[in-house]
Design a protein around this motif. Structure first.
Motif, mmCIF file in Angstrom:
data_model
loop_
_atom_site.group_PDB
_atom_site.id
_atom_site.type_symbol
_atom_site.label_atom_id
_atom_site.label_comp_id
_atom_site.label_asym_id
_atom_site.label_seq_id
_atom_site.Cartn_x
_atom_site.Cartn_y
_atom_site.Cartn_z
ATOM 1 N N ARG A 148 6.942 -7.854 6.470
ATOM 2 C CA ARG A 148 7.228 -6.638 7.233
ATOM 3 C C ARG A 148 8.153 -5.694 6.458
ATOM 4 N N LEU A 149 9.163 -6.265 5.798
ATOM 5 C CA LEU A 149 10.067 -5.414 5.029
ATOM 6 C C LEU A 149 9.327 -4.776 3.859
ATOM 7 N N GLU A 150 8.477 -5.526 3.201
ATOM 8 C CA GLU A 150 7.691 -4.965 2.100
ATOM 9 C C GLU A 150 6.829 -3.806 2.608
ATOM 10 N N LEU A 151 6.259 -3.985 3.790
ATOM 11 C CA LEU A 151 5.424 -2.936 4.374
ATOM 12 C C LEU A 151 6.248 -1.680 4.658
ATOM 13 N N VAL A 152 7.452 -1.870 5.185
ATOM 14 C CA VAL A 152 8.320 -0.728 5.491
ATOM 15 C C VAL A 152 8.665 0.046 4.217
ATOM 16 N N VAL A 153 9.111 -0.679 3.191
ATOM 17 C CA VAL A 153 9.578 -0.018 1.971
ATOM 18 C C VAL A 153 8.423 0.651 1.234
ATOM 19 N N ARG A 154 7.311 -0.056 1.080
ATOM 20 C CA ARG A 154 6.176 0.542 0.373
ATOM 21 C C ARG A 154 5.609 1.735 1.144
ATOM 22 N N SER A 155 5.600 1.639 2.455
ATOM 23 C CA SER A 155 5.111 2.758 3.273
ATOM 24 C C SER A 155 6.016 3.964 3.096
#
Length: 243
Positions: A148-155
């Motif tokens: 989820r954190l990876e998704l937030v940052v990449r988004s």
């Protein structure tokens, strides 16, 4: 009294000069519109000499993109001291400095320019995005991010990129507002994810604990609070005539 004799440049020095000249020209016009003759004239050398150092316009273009990509990635580097909101705002300031100074060049870099689909330019674009991603994770103090954190940052990195590209088309929104809005966007993405995931919630709580009321994140909370109806106030009813 000067003799007018020019100092002869070494091979690497001349190559770096040509890359700088090309990047400056690409920063103000689309690379498709810049000719080798123009690059040669700006560098004060002949067209054949340009080809002596670079086999063609494509190789010079890629070398200029490499310098631009390295410079852009460096804009995301920020000392890990102080509230996260203020750090991200400084990062966005430097990011938009680059976008402002190298408009067509930035657009060419992120869209692939005349080399759309080439493995070299695609790899450079991915490097910039990954460098930004790694830097944001370092600000959060996380080495192994959750999905989820990876998704937030990449988004968010993708959002910053697309926002800058859209802004370049007319600059219709004040730049300072966009920089702040993107910082708020990061907080919003994290907040939505925190509503679904306990680990993200813990990260968000940690971020907000260090944020001053007058910081970027504090301002976001104040803006959102102003939109919430005061307890006991009559609810807002849509005008039936608009239906």
């Amino acid at each position: 009294m000067t003799t007018g004799v020019r100092r002869r440049m070494g091979v690497e020095e001349r190559k770096q000069q040509l890359i700088g000249v090309a990047l400056e020209l690409f920063s103000h016009r689309s690379p498709d519109e810049v000719s080798i003759d123009e690059i040669a004239a700006a560098a004060g050398i002949s067209r054949p000499l340009v080809y002596h150092y670079f086999p063609g316009k494509q190789s010079l273009y890629e070398a200029a993109l490499r310098r631009a990509a390295d410079e852009l990635a460096a804009r995301f580097v920020e000392p890990p001291q102080g509230p996260l909101g203020a750090r991200l705002l400084r990062v966005m300031g430097r990011f938009f400095d680059f976008v402002d100074d190298h408009g067509p060049g930035f657009a060419a870099l992120m869209r692939g320019g005349p080399a759309v689909g080439s493995s070299t330019t695609n790899a450079m674009i991915d490097e910039v995005r990954h460098a930004a991603y790694v830097q944001i994770l370092s600000h959060l103090g996380v080495e192994k991010p959750s999905a989820r954190l990876e998704l937030v940052v990449r988004s968010w990195v993708s959002l910053a990129e697309s926002t800058a590209l859209i802004w370049l088309d007319g600059r219709r929104v004040p730049r300072a507002e966009l920089e702040l809005q993107l910082v708020h966007d990061f907080a919003a993405l994290a907040a939505v994810s925190a509503a679904y995931d306990a680990d993200m919630a813990a990260i968000l709580v940690g971020i907000l604990a260090d944020e001053p009321a007058d910081g970027p994140f504090g301002e976001l909370v104040a803006r959102l609070a102003a939109l919430v109806p005061v307890a006991g106030a009559a609810p807002v009813v849509p005008d039936q005539r608009l239906r």
